[in-house]
Write an enzyme that holds these catalytic residues in place. Structure first.
Site, mmCIF file in Angstrom:
data_model
loop_
_atom_site.group_PDB
_atom_site.id
_atom_site.type_symbol
_atom_site.label_atom_id
_atom_site.label_comp_id
_atom_site.label_asym_id
_atom_site.label_seq_id
_atom_site.Cartn_x
_atom_site.Cartn_y
_atom_site.Cartn_z
ATOM 1 C CG ASP A 97 -3.304 -3.860 4.870
ATOM 2 O OD1 ASP A 97 -2.265 -3.178 5.009
ATOM 3 O OD2 ASP A 97 -4.330 -3.406 4.334
ATOM 4 C CD GLU A 98 -5.801 -5.714 0.954
ATOM 5 O OE1 GLU A 98 -6.882 -6.228 0.628
ATOM 6 O OE2 GLU A 98 -5.544 -4.516 0.753
ATOM 7 C CB VAL A 99 2.586 -7.852 1.470
ATOM 8 C CG1 VAL A 99 2.722 -6.721 2.472
ATOM 9 C CG2 VAL A 99 2.628 -9.207 2.140
ATOM 10 C CD GLU A 152 -3.586 -9.131 5.782
ATOM 11 O OE1 GLU A 152 -3.675 -8.638 6.934
ATOM 12 O OE2 GLU A 152 -4.173 -8.673 4.790
ATOM 13 C CG HIS A 170 -2.071 -0.958 1.110
ATOM 14 N ND1 HIS A 170 -3.267 -0.648 0.510
ATOM 15 C CD2 HIS A 170 -2.181 -2.250 1.498
ATOM 16 C CE1 HIS A 170 -4.080 -1.700 0.545
ATOM 17 N NE2 HIS A 170 -3.444 -2.694 1.141
#
Lengths: 545, 545
Positions: free
Chosen positions: A317-319, A369, A252
């Protein structure tokens, strides 16, 4: 007509204590107390937080002439005593605000004479003042407190009752943030999780890297200076609200690439971004480069000072693995260092950054995560923010971590608004819309029976991701739904007798809170036709009763 | 960085004509024209509507300094001519506004010198002024018109481009209605379908039955007087918007029972309303009583005069048979008149009321149930409003009726917001949320190939049912989604070459319209992160391209 008249008669009775969120224990009488003017005084040394809160609530209450929608046909309450002012006292003037802050308070309002508010800390007094403000109702040309004598003893079920506020996808003025803090205080929420930067923009000033803001803000007027941040923190603290900033790394972070492309991997892949990021534009800090660790740690050094709360959120988050797996530097590193693959590099990266954050003395927050989808093991003082499912809460406390739940299944306030990619006529991944009833019925501690594990569930957070939200729409997107979460996190799911509250039981009280918020300048959206708000119980589905 | 810079370069080019809705035909040049001051004059007699519109747009354009989000990095446009004022002329000053009104216009803007706007009627000139206002863009310290010379020839694809506005479930101030009319004009919408009363409240003054308002309005300040209605009608007419009122009978009329219970059946059945009505409170005019016909017809006499449009909507949706089948008067009538069952009574009731409306000379609108779910056959001049499915449109034109589509599948703007009954943790019947892309892709004339039938499809209406909406949230609930419908109804689905426009193609232009509306004081909601608005094409789903 008969039923309608009956509803009128019921509505004419003074309602039971209608504070939102409902206090843990309260006893109400059958008299009513006339209020001519709300004087509030302090007893002993109370400190500036309480002194300011007294001023604030004196203004709010004396300005307000609020009558609940269900009481619209109510005649003037007969009163048998006169309010003799409220006296506020605290056991301690320690204004430290954190996870361990005691927010308990007691209120006693006699039928006649002086009322008292007692708290252990200044922040307990702040909570009590909000409760007291909700006791005062319009009555004829004046005001009254109904159902006196009243005794309230109150304290929160959970110490973390938060709102995630995303100022990167779209920008919000400081005024909108302050208004939101007011609204949070009206609902006894105490954590403003400031998701201040993300891939799309970097509004906040950095003195270590000024170019982040000058190249990354949406424009010179769409920024937060150090002064703005300090103002938000002070305004929040005055209301017992902690400001926990999030600097989300290593994913992000596209916007860092606007000024530091040398730190980045997979920067704005077009077309095909969807293979490299959860949403456009793609871009992650380059885990093969020691410079990206130095960069993150320098940001930590800067912002752990600017943001004074004991906690600091480091994201995670969300790597996206593919982003790195195809990065030339990562590829080269792997070729030159057999065995040191993406997972190795990411774990090392996490450990270098998290260790640094740990050393600042802050309590780290990280998205789930980091714990569940990487090989890194954060320190035990780390607080995990779960969002992917309730199982994540269960698993995190099982691993010994403390956890905050912002499960998208209940708490993502942006969901149900359809997809926002320009060329797709579809729904959003997190449909449907989360109604206040759905939020209210959610239990962040469901299926956690072990007492020690249950204690590690610190609380809940609603999330206002801003892809389809900005200042034009933030109030109705948040309220009254965030208030539904706030009650479950403050009051708990069940009353003192163990009865789990139902939405049918609390709807009328939430209507009252919604209209109160509107009267206080918050554009909370209507839950139902006004007819329903005025006729409690008449807009229920019969089969469900 | 490369891609990001490229996007910057693309954005620096002056964009193609970005008017919303897009004109039927336009030719643009490659020069830019400097605008110092927007003077607008009229040629020949134009009448008061045009004279007022000229004043209005002169103010709007000179006040506005609007730059599209995609142009945010654009430098000052080099100009090679100077705007010499706009001259407006009309062929006729006839200010009659109705279904047959010609809204066509042409605009010519040379590189240098005076521009012209020509229209057949005053309302064509109003449309052209809106178009012209959207041609003027901020340029450095001044303004410019890009891509001159410009030639535009425009006219609507459909004559009915409406918004249903429900002021009964929740109340809206006149100010909110006027603001909505402004926003409609910005999108060339031309029908304000005022769903002014429903079961929950009766805000509008009645001189025939004053008690309807005094007993049925939510309160003395939540009303529309005759003067309010006239003000709305005049304000709308000045913008080429017809006000078609709906007085929904015989269902959705509980509120009549607050003052006339003697006219009603199944009045507010509690609990169990769901067997008698689509939503609480239940109540329908009693079809066994001639007095209910006399009542409806007296309302028709009154309101067909107050509301001056050529059309009048008589409702007719969602009537409930059980409500009547159990009504004592209906039961008695059936016992005394064998064969005269509920269907017979309803058909007779419809014929007595519709015949009366027909005799007033008005064009009747009715919801599709009157045609498809009753034995009554409305007169051929009746316009059917379809909402249950696209098949209803097909069936209505097949029966020879003219039809307006407000299919809930695309046009119910309230949908996807979850259920609103207090005790039900579920979705709404019409989930999911209708995104602007979904609305834009909808075709009201799909599968209608016969030319005569196709011509009977008069247009489309978005519906803002107000169970969960009031003044706090109306702007973002309507905009920009209503604008998506507006373009398909004005410009049609396809361009002159027959290419059906895609949401990917029009997204950038709708962003521009959304930000223009915000600049004009309409709180339209954001479609995407600002980053996406500024980087056209970067927020598409790759697989769909």
């Amino acid at each position: 007509m008969k039923i309608s008249l009956l509803a009128g008669v019921l509505a004419a009775l003074p309602c039971a204590l209608a504070v939102w969120p409902i206090p843990q224990t309260f006893v109400e009488g059958s008299s009513n107390t006339q209020v001519y003017w709300v004087s509030i005084s302090t007893q002993g040394d109370v400190g500036p937080i309480v002194a300011n809160a007294v001023e604030r609530y004196r203004t709010i209450i004396n300005r307000e002439s609020f009558l609940a929608p269900a009481d619209y046909r109510r005649g003037e309450l007969p009163t048998s005593g006169t309010f003799g002012g409220l006296t506020v006292s605290v056991d301690s003037t320690d204004e430290t605000l954190g996870l361990d802050t005691d927010e308990s308070y007691t209120i006693d309002v006699p039928v006649d004479g002086a009322a008292t508010l007692r708290a252990k800390t200044p922040y307990g007094a702040v909570r009590g003042l909000e409760t007291f403000s909700q006791l005062v109702t319009a009555n004829g040309a004046g005001k009254a407190i109904a159902k006196t004598p009243i005794h309230i003893a109150d304290a929160p079920a959970y110490p973390h009752r938060g709102l995630l506020f995303d100022t990167s996808r779209n920008f919000y003025s400081v005024a909108a943030i302050l208004r939101t803090l007011d609204a949070m205080a009206y609902n006894k929420m105490n954590v403003f999780h400031w998701h201040i930067v993300d891939a799309q923009s970097w509004p906040v000033e950095s003195r270590a890297f000024p170019e982040l803001q000058t190249r990354g803000a949406y424009g010179p007027t769409m920024t937060y200076s150090y002064g703005d941040v300090q103002r938000v923190i002070e305004y929040a603290r005055a209301r017992g609200i902690r400001v926990i900033p999030e600097f989300d790394v290593p994913g992000h972070t596209y916007i860092v690439g606007e000024s530091h492309p040398e730190l980045m991997s997979c920067l704005n892949k077009q077309p095909g971004w969807d293979q490299y990021a959860a949403e456009p534009p793609s871009g992650q800090l380059n885990i093969a480069k020691p410079e990206s660790v130095a960069f993150a740690n320098k940001l930590i050094d800067e912002y752990t000072k600017l943001f004074t709360d004991e906690a600091f959120h480091i994201g995670g988050d969300e790597v996206n693995r593919k982003c790195w797996a195809e990065d030339p530097d990562v590829v080269k590193h792997m070729a030159e260092n057999p065995g040191e693959d993406v997972e190795f590099l990411l774990t090392r990266w996490y450990s270098q950054v998290h260790d640094h954050l740990d050393q600042t003395g802050k309590t780290p927050y990280t998205w789930e995560e980091t714990v569940f989808h990487s090989q890194y093991v954060p320190s035990s003082k780390t607080i995990v923010q779960a969002w992917l499912s309730h199982d994540s809460v269960v698993n995190a406390v099982g691993k010994g971590y403390r956890v905050v739940s912002s499960s998208y299944e209940a708490y993502y306030l942006d969901c149900g608004h359809g997809a926002w990619l320009s060329n797709w006529d579809g729904n959003s991944w997190c449909d449907p819309f989360k109604t206040w009833m759905h939020i209210y019925n959610y239990d962040i501690a469901a299926n956690i029976t072990d007492a020690a594990q249950r204690k590690r569930v610190l609380g809940a957070e609603v999330a206002a991701w801003s892809e389809q939200t900005d200042e034009t729409v933030i109030d109705p997107r948040l309220w009254p739904r965030a208030a539904a979460m706030a009650e479950t996190a403050w009051s708990g799911k069940a009353d003192a007798a163990g009865h789990v509250r139902t939405t049918a039981e609390v709807a009328s009280r939430l209507h009252e809170q919604r209209f109160r918020m509107v009267a206080r300048g918050i554009n909370a959206e209507p839950m139902q036709p006004l007819w329903c708000a005025r006729n409690p119980g008449s807009c229920n589905l019969p089969q469900q009763q």
